[in-house]
Design an enzyme around this catalytic site. Structure first.
Site, PDB file in Angstrom:
ATOM      1  N   LYS A   1      41.720 -65.660  36.186  1.00  0.00           N
ATOM      2  CA  LYS A   1      42.223 -64.512  36.944  1.00  0.00           C
ATOM      3  C   LYS A   1      43.713 -64.263  36.678  1.00  0.00           C
ATOM      4  O   LYS A   1      44.173 -63.107  36.752  1.00  0.00           O
ATOM      5  CB  LYS A   1      41.946 -64.701  38.442  1.00  0.00           C
ATOM      6  CG  LYS A   1      40.462 -64.618  38.795  1.00  0.00           C
ATOM      7  CD  LYS A   1      39.779 -63.389  38.190  1.00  0.00           C
ATOM      8  CE  LYS A   1      38.509 -62.971  38.892  1.00  0.00           C
ATOM      9  NZ  LYS A   1      37.856 -61.837  38.217  1.00  0.00           N
TER      10      LYS A   1
ATOM     11  N   TYR B   1      38.778 -70.780  37.337  1.00  0.00           N
ATOM     12  CA  TYR B   1      38.799 -69.402  37.873  1.00  0.00           C
ATOM     13  C   TYR B   1      40.242 -68.891  38.010  1.00  0.00           C
ATOM     14  O   TYR B   1      40.530 -67.728  37.681  1.00  0.00           O
ATOM     15  CB  TYR B   1      38.085 -69.416  39.223  1.00  0.00           C
ATOM     16  CG  TYR B   1      37.872 -68.073  39.884  1.00  0.00           C
ATOM     17  CD1 TYR B   1      36.874 -67.207  39.454  1.00  0.00           C
ATOM     18  CD2 TYR B   1      38.648 -67.688  40.981  1.00  0.00           C
ATOM     19  CE1 TYR B   1      36.653 -65.986  40.088  1.00  0.00           C
ATOM     20  CE2 TYR B   1      38.431 -66.471  41.620  1.00  0.00           C
ATOM     21  CZ  TYR B   1      37.438 -65.629  41.170  1.00  0.00           C
ATOM     22  OH  TYR B   1      37.221 -64.422  41.802  1.00  0.00           O
ATOM     23  N   ALA B   2      41.150 -69.752  38.485  1.00  0.00           N
ATOM     24  CA  ALA B   2      42.552 -69.335  38.639  1.00  0.00           C
ATOM     25  C   ALA B   2      43.167 -69.001  37.286  1.00  0.00           C
ATOM     26  O   ALA B   2      43.901 -68.006  37.149  1.00  0.00           O
ATOM     27  CB  ALA B   2      43.358 -70.442  39.322  1.00  0.00           C
TER      28      ALA B   2
HETATM   29  P1  NAP Z   1      29.056 -61.210  42.784  1.00  0.00           P
HETATM   30  O1  NAP Z   1      28.461 -60.636  44.028  1.00  0.00           O
HETATM   31  O2  NAP Z   1      28.692 -62.596  42.395  1.00  0.00           O
HETATM   32  O3  NAP Z   1      28.733 -60.186  41.585  1.00  0.00           O
HETATM   33  C1  NAP Z   1      29.103 -60.479  40.273  1.00  0.00           C
HETATM   34  C2  NAP Z   1      28.142 -59.790  39.341  1.00  0.00           C
HETATM   35  O4  NAP Z   1      28.552 -60.073  37.994  1.00  0.00           O
HETATM   36  C3  NAP Z   1      26.692 -60.285  39.500  1.00  0.00           C
HETATM   37  O5  NAP Z   1      25.799 -59.199  39.589  1.00  0.00           O
HETATM   38  C4  NAP Z   1      26.496 -61.074  38.227  1.00  0.00           C
HETATM   39  O6  NAP Z   1      25.167 -61.073  37.744  1.00  0.00           O
HETATM   40  C5  NAP Z   1      27.387 -60.347  37.240  1.00  0.00           C
HETATM   41  N1  NAP Z   1      27.656 -61.140  36.055  1.00  0.00           N
HETATM   42  C6  NAP Z   1      27.909 -62.470  35.990  1.00  0.00           C
HETATM   43  N2  NAP Z   1      28.073 -62.860  34.718  1.00  0.00           N
HETATM   44  C7  NAP Z   1      27.915 -61.746  33.950  1.00  0.00           C
HETATM   45  C8  NAP Z   1      27.944 -61.512  32.552  1.00  0.00           C
HETATM   46  N3  NAP Z   1      28.189 -62.505  31.678  1.00  0.00           N
HETATM   47  N4  NAP Z   1      27.738 -60.249  32.101  1.00  0.00           N
HETATM   48  C9  NAP Z   1      27.465 -59.246  32.963  1.00  0.00           C
HETATM   49  N5  NAP Z   1      27.436 -59.409  34.308  1.00  0.00           N
HETATM   50  C10 NAP Z   1      27.644 -60.648  34.793  1.00  0.00           C
HETATM   51  O7  NAP Z   1      30.651 -61.181  42.838  1.00  0.00           O
HETATM   52  P2  NAP Z   1      31.709 -60.248  43.629  1.00  0.00           P
HETATM   53  O8  NAP Z   1      32.160 -61.000  44.809  1.00  0.00           O
HETATM   54  O9  NAP Z   1      31.183 -58.882  43.765  1.00  0.00           O
HETATM   55  O10 NAP Z   1      32.919 -60.283  42.579  1.00  0.00           O
HETATM   56  C11 NAP Z   1      33.149 -59.253  41.635  1.00  0.00           C
HETATM   57  C12 NAP Z   1      34.465 -59.531  40.925  1.00  0.00           C
HETATM   58  O11 NAP Z   1      35.520 -59.614  41.893  1.00  0.00           O
HETATM   59  C13 NAP Z   1      34.486 -60.859  40.163  1.00  0.00           C
HETATM   60  O12 NAP Z   1      35.255 -60.717  38.989  1.00  0.00           O
HETATM   61  C14 NAP Z   1      35.188 -61.783  41.126  1.00  0.00           C
HETATM   62  O13 NAP Z   1      35.806 -62.849  40.464  1.00  0.00           O
HETATM   63  C15 NAP Z   1      36.205 -60.830  41.751  1.00  0.00           C
HETATM   64  N6  NAP Z   1      36.688 -61.274  43.061  1.00  0.00           N
HETATM   65  C16 NAP Z   1      35.852 -61.472  44.109  1.00  0.00           C
HETATM   66  C17 NAP Z   1      36.372 -61.893  45.334  1.00  0.00           C
HETATM   67  C18 NAP Z   1      35.504 -62.139  46.536  1.00  0.00           C
HETATM   68  O14 NAP Z   1      36.030 -62.621  47.570  1.00  0.00           O
HETATM   69  N7  NAP Z   1      34.230 -61.830  46.527  1.00  0.00           N
HETATM   70  C19 NAP Z   1      37.746 -62.116  45.464  1.00  0.00           C
HETATM   71  C20 NAP Z   1      38.565 -61.910  44.372  1.00  0.00           C
HETATM   72  C21 NAP Z   1      38.038 -61.482  43.171  1.00  0.00           C
HETATM   73  P3  NAP Z   1      24.171 -62.309  38.075  1.00  0.00           P
HETATM   74  O15 NAP Z   1      23.873 -62.201  39.525  1.00  0.00           O
HETATM   75  O16 NAP Z   1      22.971 -62.034  37.237  1.00  0.00           O
HETATM   76  O17 NAP Z   1      24.898 -63.565  37.737  1.00  0.00           O
END
Ligand code: NAP
Length: 250
Positions: free
Chosen positions: A155, A151-152
């Site tokens: 990102k 992941y790191a």
């Molecule tokens: P989340 O709630 O897990 O939502 C991610 C969404 O992406 C889910 O609906 C998932 O669908 C979808 N997804 C996964 N693989 C996919 C693919 N191949 N094609 C299309 N859609 C796909 O995550 P979040 O926390 O909102 O995170 C959103 C973004 O912010 C991510 O890039 C994450 O790395 C980044 N981020 C999050 C945090 C945090 O603390 N939450 C911090 C830093 C960065 P499914 O449910 O069907 O898998």
């Protein structure tokens, strides 16, 4: 504000859904793209019920043909896309010695290959319009995080991709920026708490104590930063990484 067509990937829930709602509230037509079309449609319908304009599209961003087909479908249904938010993401955390090659590939594929494929698929409509906004979701984990070699790397890769898109596409009126969130309360952080066996409430309390602002982030905190980069006002801001982490993480 001029109304544009926006695509937000991974937008069925979490940060992506908040970003889709925010861009719709800002007056844009939004494609809510996610793996499962049914969930994407549900999120889009909720936006429409509040007076916005959205469609749900099912596609795997890591699949070259699916990404291209999704962009074509959005162009046909909402008009050529001029805003792209590469937000889709997954976690497959493990310490290096236990991390499988499959878990490495899965994470790099969704985040990095997905952002590359989607950016390549939308760039021609942005070039044609002489205007575009690409925002990539990075993370404080880009600075390194135990158990997240995959992941790191993904990102940090998003930041290199962002800066290169900014350099290549700037002369066509297209900006590319990255938002790097810290701890945000979503299904993703809940899944991490579940995996390590900590009640989510305790996990949240600990993260809030660590953050200088004394709270965890909400999806809307990130959506606001994304919306700024997508705005008309941000046309001279490109290739930047904005940490949205409740403190000076970078
Ligand atoms: P989340 O709630 O897990 O939502 C991610 C969404 O992406 C889910 O609906 C998932 O669908 C979808 N997804 C996964 N693989 C996919 C693919 N191949 N094609 C299309 N859609 C796909 O995550 P979040 O926390 O909102 O995170 C959103 C973004 O912010 C991510 O890039 C994450 O790395 C980044 N981020 C999050 C945090 C945090 O603390 N939450 C911090 C830093 C960065 P499914 O449910 O069907 O898998």
């Amino acid at each position: 504000m001029t109304s544009r067509t926006a695509i937000v990937t991974g937008a069925a829930r979490g940060i992506g859904a908040a970003t889709a709602r925010r861009l719709a509230a800002d007056g844009h037509a939004v494609a809510v793209l996610d793996l499962a079309e049914e969930q994407a449609v549900a999120t889009a319908e909720a936006i429409n019920a509040k007076g916005g304009k959205a469609v749900g599209v099912g596609a795997d961003v890591a699949d070259e043909a699916a990404a291209a087909a999704a962009v074509e479908r959005v162009a046909a249904e909402l008009g050529p896309p001029q805003i792209l938010v590469n937000n889709a993401g997954i976690l497959r955390d493990n310490l290096l010695f236990k991390m499988s090659a499959g878990d490495w590939d899965a994470v790099l594929n969704v985040h990095l290959r997905g952002a590359f494929l989607m950016s390549r698929a939308v760039q021609s409509s942005m070039v044609d319009a002489g205007w575009g906004r690409i925002v990539n979701l990075s993370s404080t984990s880009a600075l390194g995080n135990r158990g997240q070699a995959n992941y790191a790397a993904a990102k940090a890769g998003m930041q290199g991709l962002t800066k290169t898109l900014a350099i290549e596409l700037g002369r066509f009126g297209i900006t590319a920026n990255a938002v790097a969130p810290g701890f945000i309360e979503t299904e993703m952080t809940k899944a991490t708490a579940d995996r390590i066996g900590v009640p989510f409430a305790d996990f949240l309390a600990h993260a809030a104590k660590e953050a200088p602002v004394g709270r965890v982030g909400q999806p809307e905190d990130v959506a606001a930063a994304v919306a700024y980069f997508c705005s008309e006002d941000a046309g001279f801001v490109s290739g930047q990484v904005l940490y949205v982490a409740g403190g000076p993480k970078a």
